[in-house]
Design a protein around this motif. Structure first.
Motif, short mmCIF file in Angstrom:
data_model
loop_
_atom_site.label_atom_id
_atom_site.label_comp_id
_atom_site.label_asym_id
_atom_site.label_seq_id
_atom_site.Cartn_x
_atom_site.Cartn_y
_atom_site.Cartn_z
N ASN A 17 0.82 -1.21 0.00
CA ASN A 17 0.00 0.00 0.00
C ASN A 17 0.86 1.27 0.00
N PHE A 18 1.99 1.24 0.69
CA PHE A 18 2.91 2.38 0.64
C PHE A 18 3.39 2.59 -0.79
N GLY A 19 3.78 1.49 -1.45
CA GLY A 19 4.23 1.58 -2.83
C GLY A 19 3.13 2.03 -3.77
N ALA A 20 1.91 1.56 -3.54
CA ALA A 20 0.78 1.94 -4.39
C ALA A 20 0.43 3.41 -4.22
N ALA A 21 0.63 3.95 -3.04
CA ALA A 21 0.29 5.35 -2.78
C ALA A 21 1.32 6.32 -3.36
N ARG A 22 2.56 5.88 -3.49
CA ARG A 22 3.62 6.79 -3.91
C ARG A 22 3.38 7.42 -5.28
N PRO A 23 2.99 6.68 -6.33
CA PRO A 23 2.73 7.34 -7.62
C PRO A 23 1.60 8.37 -7.54
N ILE A 24 0.62 8.13 -6.68
CA ILE A 24 -0.46 9.09 -6.49
C ILE A 24 0.10 10.37 -5.89
N LEU A 25 0.94 10.22 -4.86
CA LEU A 25 1.56 11.38 -4.24
C LEU A 25 2.49 12.10 -5.22
N ASN A 26 3.21 11.33 -6.03
CA ASN A 26 4.09 11.94 -7.02
C ASN A 26 3.30 12.75 -8.05
N LYS A 27 2.11 12.27 -8.40
CA LYS A 27 1.29 12.98 -9.37
C LYS A 27 0.72 14.26 -8.75
N LEU A 111 1.63 1.77 -13.53
CA LEU A 111 1.04 1.29 -14.78
C LEU A 111 -0.40 1.76 -14.95
N ARG A 112 -1.15 1.77 -13.86
CA ARG A 112 -2.53 2.25 -13.94
C ARG A 112 -2.58 3.73 -14.31
N LEU A 113 -1.67 4.51 -13.74
CA LEU A 113 -1.66 5.94 -14.05
C LEU A 113 -1.20 6.20 -15.48
N LEU A 114 -0.31 5.35 -15.99
CA LEU A 114 0.13 5.50 -17.38
C LEU A 114 -1.00 5.29 -18.38
N LEU A 115 -2.01 4.53 -17.97
CA LEU A 115 -3.16 4.30 -18.85
C LEU A 115 -4.03 5.54 -18.97
N GLY A 116 -3.76 6.56 -18.17
CA GLY A 116 -4.45 7.84 -18.30
C GLY A 116 -5.76 7.98 -17.56
N ASN A 117 -6.09 7.06 -16.69
CA ASN A 117 -7.33 7.17 -15.92
C ASN A 117 -7.17 8.19 -14.80
N SER A 118 -8.27 8.70 -14.31
CA SER A 118 -8.21 9.64 -13.19
C SER A 118 -7.81 8.90 -11.92
N LEU A 119 -7.31 9.65 -10.96
CA LEU A 119 -6.87 9.04 -9.71
C LEU A 119 -8.01 8.33 -9.00
N LYS A 120 -9.18 8.98 -8.92
CA LYS A 120 -10.30 8.40 -8.18
C LYS A 120 -10.85 7.15 -8.86
N SER A 121 -10.90 7.13 -10.19
CA SER A 121 -11.40 5.93 -10.86
C SER A 121 -10.38 4.81 -10.88
N THR A 122 -9.10 5.16 -10.86
CA THR A 122 -8.05 4.16 -10.87
C THR A 122 -7.87 3.53 -9.50
N PHE A 123 -8.01 4.34 -8.46
CA PHE A 123 -7.77 3.87 -7.08
C PHE A 123 -8.96 4.20 -6.19
N PRO A 124 -10.12 3.64 -6.44
CA PRO A 124 -11.29 4.01 -5.62
C PRO A 124 -11.12 3.64 -4.14
N GLU A 125 -10.35 2.59 -3.85
CA GLU A 125 -10.18 2.15 -2.46
C GLU A 125 -9.37 3.17 -1.65
N MET A 126 -8.61 4.03 -2.32
CA MET A 126 -7.82 5.02 -1.59
C MET A 126 -8.56 6.33 -1.40
N PHE A 127 -9.71 6.45 -2.02
CA PHE A 127 -10.48 7.69 -1.92
C PHE A 127 -11.87 7.45 -1.35
N ALA A 128 -12.04 6.34 -0.63
CA ALA A 128 -13.35 5.99 -0.07
C ALA A 128 -13.67 6.83 1.15
#
Length: 128
Positions: A17-27, A111-128
């Protein structure tokens, strides 16, 4: 208060989860992005490529030897500091769990962010 992880599975989930959150924070905070956040992912990809390559060619032994030297360094460092061979072996296990957890989480999110999706649609579990 800091919650302690009492088993390898919960420690893996935490680092994943730390690793998954880092690209979101970087963006969100691009001035905080560092190349060092990629190191665990490079470790994972390099190790997997080395193991697969070694199955097909003995020349990959060089890249595997780099990983073995790294692991022996962890064992020796832990032995010197803790004077306990069991703790030294657990140090290697913890290193692998941490690097694979963070590295795989970081790769998945990147990889999910490279596909161009929005943060909330790509990672709904982190924005619940």
């Amino acid at each position: 208060y800091h919650k302690r992880r009492i088993n390898w599975t919960s420690f893996f989930k935490q680092t994943f989860n730390f690793g998954a959150a880092r690209p979101i924070l970087n963006k969100r905070l691009p001035n905080r992005a560092k190349i060092t956040y990629w190191f665990p992912s490079v470790f994972v990809i390099g190790l997997l490529m080395s193991l697969i390559g070694f199955l097909f060619s003995p020349y990959w032994i060089f890249s595997l030897s780099i990983y073995l030297i790294y692991l022996w360094t962890i064992i020796l460092d832990s032995l010197i500091k803790n004077k306990n061979p069991f703790v030294a072996i657990l140090s290697v296990c913890a290193t692998f769990v941490m690097l694979f957890g963070y590295g795989l989480g970081f790769l998945r999110s990147s990889l999910r962010l490279l596909l161009g999706n929005s943060l909330k649609s790509t990672f709904p579990e982190m924005f619940a």
